[in-house]
Scaffold this active site. Structure first.
Site, mmCIF file in Angstrom:
data_model
loop_
_atom_site.group_PDB
_atom_site.id
_atom_site.type_symbol
_atom_site.label_atom_id
_atom_site.label_comp_id
_atom_site.label_asym_id
_atom_site.label_seq_id
_atom_site.Cartn_x
_atom_site.Cartn_y
_atom_site.Cartn_z
ATOM 1 N N GLY A 143 45.985 1.034 39.822
ATOM 2 C CA GLY A 143 44.968 1.032 38.762
ATOM 3 C C GLY A 143 44.463 2.427 38.480
ATOM 4 N N THR B 71 43.595 -13.600 41.622
ATOM 5 C CA THR B 71 43.017 -12.627 42.555
ATOM 6 C C THR B 71 42.146 -13.350 43.582
ATOM 7 O OG1 THR B 71 43.120 -10.861 40.944
ATOM 8 C CG2 THR B 71 41.539 -10.582 42.732
ATOM 9 N N ARG C 155 37.992 -1.474 47.307
ATOM 10 C CA ARG C 155 36.752 -1.696 46.543
ATOM 11 C C ARG C 155 35.961 -2.907 47.005
ATOM 12 N NH1 ARG C 155 36.624 0.795 41.617
ATOM 13 N NH2 ARG C 155 35.770 -0.941 40.442
ATOM 14 N N LYS D 156 47.133 -12.345 44.429
ATOM 15 C CA LYS D 156 46.843 -10.909 44.592
ATOM 16 C C LYS D 156 45.730 -10.752 45.619
ATOM 17 C CE LYS D 156 45.524 -6.838 41.866
ATOM 18 N NZ LYS D 156 44.124 -6.571 42.146
ATOM 19 N N TYR E 205 32.947 4.602 38.424
ATOM 20 C CA TYR E 205 33.342 3.185 38.376
ATOM 21 C C TYR E 205 34.807 3.040 38.817
ATOM 22 C CZ TYR E 205 35.128 -1.106 36.256
ATOM 23 O OH TYR E 205 35.772 -2.300 36.048
ATOM 24 N N PRO F 215 45.687 -5.232 36.938
ATOM 25 C CA PRO F 215 44.471 -5.562 36.195
ATOM 26 C C PRO F 215 43.324 -4.629 36.544
ATOM 27 C CG PRO F 215 44.823 -7.125 37.999
ATOM 28 C CD PRO F 215 46.024 -6.247 37.946
ATOM 29 N N SER G 278 47.277 -0.443 46.029
ATOM 30 C CA SER G 278 46.142 0.140 46.753
ATOM 31 C C SER G 278 46.516 1.476 47.387
ATOM 32 C CB SER G 278 45.564 -0.813 47.808
ATOM 33 O OG SER G 278 45.068 -1.977 47.179
ATOM 34 N N HIS H 123 42.497 -4.378 46.944
ATOM 35 C CA HIS H 123 41.728 -4.100 45.730
ATOM 36 C C HIS H 123 41.380 -2.606 45.653
ATOM 37 C CE1 HIS H 123 39.827 -6.882 42.706
ATOM 38 N NE2 HIS H 123 39.239 -5.753 42.339
#
Ligand SMILES: Cc1cc2nc3c(=O)[nH]c(=O)nc-3n(C[C@H](O)[C@H](O)[C@H](O)COP(=O)(O)O)c2cc1C
Length: 379
Positions: A331, A159, A280, A253, A28, A81, A309, A277
Site C-alpha cells: 500500500g 479483511t 497498523r 487477508k 495517515y 486496498p 506488509s 496490515h
C-alpha cells in the site's frame, strides 16, 4: 528505463511525497500502531532473507508473469486496498485502477474507498478485486457482495485483521477525524501545500462513498456509523456464508495464525494474503515474512498464498516468492508514488517494481518468476 530515474526507488518517492502532501495525509499512510515497532519489524524481516545467486544460466530474458485464480497477470505485484485513498492524492484511486488495468496487475478496492466501486470496475474491468470489511449487518454485507458481483469484480478479499479500530497516535495528534473536516490544523496544512489543496478542491472532499448509503438515519454522522459498521471480529460462520454467496475466488487477508490458515483451507477459501496490515493494527504481530515462512506449505493448486506488509523493492517480491508467495502487494509504495508525482506516480511505482524484479531474477540465475522457489534461500 521507462520511468523517471530522478526517483529510482520507493524511498526516493517517499522523500518527495513528504514534501508535497500535508502532514496529516503523510502520517495517515506512513503511521503504524503504538510505537510502530511492528512496521519496522516487517522491513527488517524482508531484509534478512538472503538468496544465493546461480550463474551458468542464460538470463537474456526473464518471464515475470504469474497465473493465479485462472488469470495471468504481467507481474507478481499488485495494488492492495487502501481506505481514504483520495485523501493522499486527489483522484488517486481512479489513477491507480487505470494504471493497474494498463499494466495488467491486480487492483484491490477498499470498502472504505473514496471512489464508488462501480466506477472503479469500469476503469479496471480485467484486474479489479473487491476488499470487504465485513459489515455487522448481514443485509449490508449481502448488498455489498451483490454490488461487487454485478460490477464484475474478479475476486472478493475479506479483511480479518481489523476486529477493532486502531489507536494510531499520529492520527490522534493530527486530529484526523471522519468525516474529513476542516480543523485548524488541516486548514493550515492545506494552505502550505497548495497543489494538493487545489487538486482536492477540484476533486471534492474525500468521502466513504461506497457505504454512505447504509446509514441508519440520513443525519447519522460517518464517525457514528463506522463504529457500528464492521463486525467486531469476523467469525468462521460468516466466512462460510460469504463462501456460499461468492462463487469466484475468495481470499482472506490478514492471516498469520496456523489454525486460521487451516480453517481457510477447510472452508474452501481460494487464497490468503499473509499480512499484518502494514503494522497498523497490532504492534506485537509477527513480521509478515516470518508468518509466510511458517504458513507457505499450505499453498496448493486450490490455495494461493500471497503476502504484503513492508515490501518496498522488487527484491522483496522475489524473496517472498522464494518463501512461497505467488503475488505481493504494498500500500505505502503506491501512495508514496502518488504523493510524489500525482497520477504519474502510479505508473512510476509499477515500472520500478517491474525493473527491480526483472533484474533480481536475472541476477539470481532464474528466468521465470514462477520458477523461483525455496532452493534459492540461503538462510
Ligand atoms: C493508509 C492505509 C490504509 C489502508 N486501508 C486498508 C483498507 O481499507 N483495507 C485493507 O484491507 N487494508 C488496508 N490497508 C492495508 C494494506 O492493504 C496493506 O496490507 C498494507 O499497506 C501493506 O503494508 P505496506 O504499506 O507496508 O506495504 C491500508 C494500509 C494503509 C497504509
Amino acid at each position: 528505463m521507462n520511468y523517471d530515474t530522478r526517483y529510482p526507488s520507493i524511498s526516493d518517492l517517499k522523500t518527495i511525497a513528504k514534501r508535497r502532501i500535508p502532514n496529516f495525509a503523510f502520517d495517515y499512510v506512513d503511521g503504524g500502531i503504538d510505537e510502530e515497532d511492528g512496521k519496522q519489524r516487517n522491513r527488517d524481516a524482508w531484509r534478512e532473507i538472503e538468496l544465493t545467486p546461480r550463474y551458468l544460466v542464460d538470463v537474456s530474458s526473464a518471464d515475470l508473469s504469474t497465473t493465479i485464480f485462472g488469470k495471468t497477470y504481467s507481474m507478481p505485484f499488485g495494488v492492495p486496498p487502501v481506505g481514504l485513498g483520495n485523501m493522499m492524492w486527489p483522484g488517486a484511486e481512479i489513477a491507480l485502477a487505470t494504471a493497474a488495468q494498463k499494466a495488467n496487475i491486480p487492483y484491490i478496492l477498499s470498502t472504505y474507498s473514496t471512489t464508488e466501486l462501480e466506477e472503479i470496475a469500469k476503469a479496471a474491468p480485467d484486474v479489479c478485486w473487491f476488499q470487504l470489511y465485513v459489515p455487522a449487518k448481514i443485509d449490508t454485507m449481502k448488498d455489498l457482495i451483490k454490488r461487487a458481483k454485478d460490477a464484475g469484480y474478479h475476486a472478493l478479499v475479506i479483511t480479518l485483521d481489523i476486529p477493532v479500530g486502531a489507536k494510531r497516535n499520529r492520527e490522534l495528534k493530527n486530529n484526523l477525524k471522519l468525516p474529513f473536516s476542516m480543523t485548524p490544523n488541516i486548514i493550515w496544512q492545506s494552505a502550505i501545500h497548495p497543489v494538493w489543496a487545489l487538486s482536492t478542491l477540484k476533486h471534492g472532499k474525500p468521502d466513504f462513498v461506497n457505504i454512505n448509503r447504509y446509514k441508519e438515519r440520513p443525519d447519522e454522522g460517518l464517525a457514528e456509523m463506522l463504529t457500528k459498521f464492521n463486525m467486531k471480529g469476523v467469525t468462521r460462520e460468516r466466512v462460510e456464508m460469504m463462501r456460499d454467496l461468492w462463487d469466484g475466488p475468495l481470499i482472506l487477508k490478514g492471516v498469520q495464525y496456523e489454525a486460521d490458515m487451516k480453517a481457510a483451507v477447510d472452508i474452501g477459501v481460494d487464497g490468503v494474503v499473509i499480512s499484518n496490515h502494514g503494522g497498523r493494527q497490532l504492534d506485537a504481530a509477527p513480521a509478515s515474512a516470518v508468518s509466510l515462512r511458517q504458513l507457505a506449505s499450505y499453498a496448493s493448486d486450490s490455495m494461493t498464498v500471497m503476502a504484503d506488509s513492508g515490501i518496498r523493492t522488487g527484491l522483496d517480491v522475489v524473496r517472498a516468492k522464494a518463501l512461497g508467495a505467488s503475488m505481493c502487494f504494498s500500500g505505502r509504495s503506491f501512495f508514496w508514488g502518488m504523493g510524489a508525482l500525482g497520477p504519474k506516480g502510479a505508473e512510476q511505482v509499477m515500472a520500478i517494481y517491474r525493473d527491480e524484479i526483472d533484474k533480481c531474477l536475472k541476477q539470481l540465475g532464474c528466468n521465470a518468476h514462477e520458477a523461483m522457489d525455496a532452493s534459492w534461500l540461503a538462510n
